[in-house]
Design a protein around this motif. Structure first.
Motif, short mmCIF file in Angstrom:
data_model
loop_
_atom_site.label_atom_id
_atom_site.label_comp_id
_atom_site.label_asym_id
_atom_site.label_seq_id
_atom_site.Cartn_x
_atom_site.Cartn_y
_atom_site.Cartn_z
N GLU A 1 0.83 -1.21 0.00
CA GLU A 1 0.00 0.00 0.00
C GLU A 1 0.87 1.25 0.00
O GLU A 1 0.59 2.22 -0.72
N ASP B 1 -3.03 -7.74 -1.13
CA ASP B 1 -3.36 -6.89 -2.28
C ASP B 1 -3.52 -5.41 -1.91
O ASP B 1 -4.60 -4.83 -1.99
N GLY C 1 -13.01 -6.62 3.20
CA GLY C 1 -12.38 -6.05 2.01
C GLY C 1 -13.07 -6.44 0.72
O GLY C 1 -14.29 -6.62 0.68
N ARG D 1 -13.35 -4.58 -1.87
CA ARG D 1 -14.03 -3.43 -2.47
C ARG D 1 -13.57 -3.22 -3.91
O ARG D 1 -14.32 -2.72 -4.76
N ASN D 2 -12.33 -3.63 -4.21
CA ASN D 2 -11.79 -3.42 -5.55
C ASN D 2 -12.42 -4.34 -6.60
O ASN D 2 -12.16 -4.19 -7.79
N PHE E 1 -15.69 -1.27 -7.51
CA PHE E 1 -15.52 0.09 -6.98
C PHE E 1 -16.80 0.92 -7.10
O PHE E 1 -17.20 1.61 -6.17
N TYR F 1 -6.42 -4.03 0.20
CA TYR F 1 -7.82 -4.19 -0.21
C TYR F 1 -8.48 -5.39 0.49
O TYR F 1 -9.70 -5.47 0.57
N TYR F 2 -7.68 -6.34 0.94
CA TYR F 2 -8.18 -7.45 1.77
C TYR F 2 -7.43 -7.41 3.10
O TYR F 2 -6.23 -7.14 3.13
#
Length: 371
Positions: free
Chosen positions: A69, A263, A280, A282-283, A286, A266-267
């Motif tokens: 990140e 990732d 997570g 969400r990707n 979006f 995102y998780y």
């Protein structure tokens, strides 16, 4: 329902500071205002029966960003911006721990790990390649290397044999933290009114008229701490971002302790005692997750379950106990927005999914804006 004279006189008369939102930011704002203005009348308005956005719905990560990140952030922000943001997150975590105490928030310094799926060889190799640089960038803050490579001892499946470890991460009990904050606020003679939705506000020469449906009152200053619900007051600079979460039933002999990222954050999953809390994805959608609606979707919940059963706990019979969602505040830039909007109106929003880390500091900065 019409308010009585007593209700108007006791709750809504002579208000110096009105804070909209009773989450981490809102309550820290209130506590900081009490420190600065001991004799003032402070009112907190909350539209939900409990804090509505993410403060009571998050995963309880005391973290400031996984290695992937941070590397991703360095592609979109300057080195100085990324370092300053991590410093704010770290300082915010220390402020939260100092104000409430580690016992009250059930802080556990188990450390954090980043996992890389087998197919993500390029991401894994990039993290290993850039890890010395990121450690060098963060050394002035931590006086040590933050990230290191460790062998996976947890038995994850379909992942690289090495994890990236961060000893400075921990986990907290979100519910205990918010209850401790609420007790602190009550002890400081700060009034919280739940189920109160601000429908409009109108600035006047000596304050702000605040509308709660068909009733309105005047406050000298109005401070918004509504994060994911702040799109209107920031002209779209804050966008809502829904985060979906699940938690398992107790798992016998669970040997996972810590906070885990996959990732670019995102998780994320962690143990809560002998359960796994996982959120997570969400990707995956979006557009669909840019919403203020609390709900769970099959697409995301199925993906979380798949990774839980195939990667995290392979060969283990796992039952899901509960699912929920929260609303975060995101934007094109990761820096929070803490600013004066007009003569008597202020906001502290866009926490970028890092409310536990940065929320207490943003609350303090928001309160310090007020003259």
């Amino acid at each position: 329902m019409k308010l009585s004279f007593w209700e108007i006189n006791s709750w809504f008369t002579g208000v110096d500071y009105t804070i909209v939102g009773s989450g981490i930011v809102g309550l820290h704002t209130a506590l900081r205002l009490r420190e600065r203005f001991p004799e003032s009348k402070i009112l907190v308005l909350e539209k939900g029966p409990m804090p509505q956005g993410a403060s009571t719905k998050n995963a309880g990560f005391a973290c400031f960003g996984s290695l992937s990140e941070i590397i991703d952030d360095l592609k979109n922000h300057t080195e100085e911006e990324v370092t300053a943001l991590i410093q704010k997150r770290w300082n915010g975590l220390q402020l939260l721990r100092k104000r409430l105490g580690d016992a009250a928030i059930d802080f556990k310094p188990h450390g954090g790990y980043e996992i890389f799926p087998e197919e993500d060889t390029s991401g894994f190799e990039e993290c290993l390649r850039r890890m010395p640089f990121v450690n060098e960038v963060l050394r002035p803050l931590f006086r040590n290397d933050v990230f290191s490579k460790e062998t996976d001892r947890f038995g994850f499946k379909g992942t690289h044999e090495y994890l990236i470890f961060n000893p400075y991460e921990g986990q907290i009990d979100t519910g205990s933290m918010m209850q401790a904050l609420l007790k602190e606020v009550a002890a400081n003679n700060i009034q919280i009114l739940n189920c109160q939705t601000v429908t409009a506000y109108h600035e006047k020469a000596d304050g702000v008229e605040v509308a709660l449906g068909d009733f309105s009152f005047t406050t000298k200053n109005l401070l918004f701490a509504t994060n994911g619900f702040a799109s209107a007051i920031t002209n779209g600079a804050v966008k809502p971002a829904r985060a979906q979460v699940l938690i398992t039933e107790p798992i016998p002999n669970l040997d996972i302790r810590g906070t885990f990222h996959i990732d670019r954050g995102y998780y994320y999953f962690r143990n809560y005692g002998d359960r796994i809390l996982f959120g997570g994805a969400r990707n995956l959608d979006f557009d669909g997750e840019t919403t203020t609606e609390f709900a769970e979707t099959e697409l995301i919940q199925n993906r979380l379950e798949q990774l839980l059963r195939e990667m995290i706990l392979p060969g283990t019979n796992v039952a899901i106990a509960h699912r929920w969602s929260g609303i975060m505040g995101m934007g094109s830039h990761k820096n929070p927005i803490v600013e004066q909007l007009s003569s008597h109106v202020y906001c502290g929003v866009r926490l970028g999914g890092m409310g536990i880390a940065i929320g207490s500091l943003i609350g303090q900065e928001l309160a310090d804006l007020v003259e």
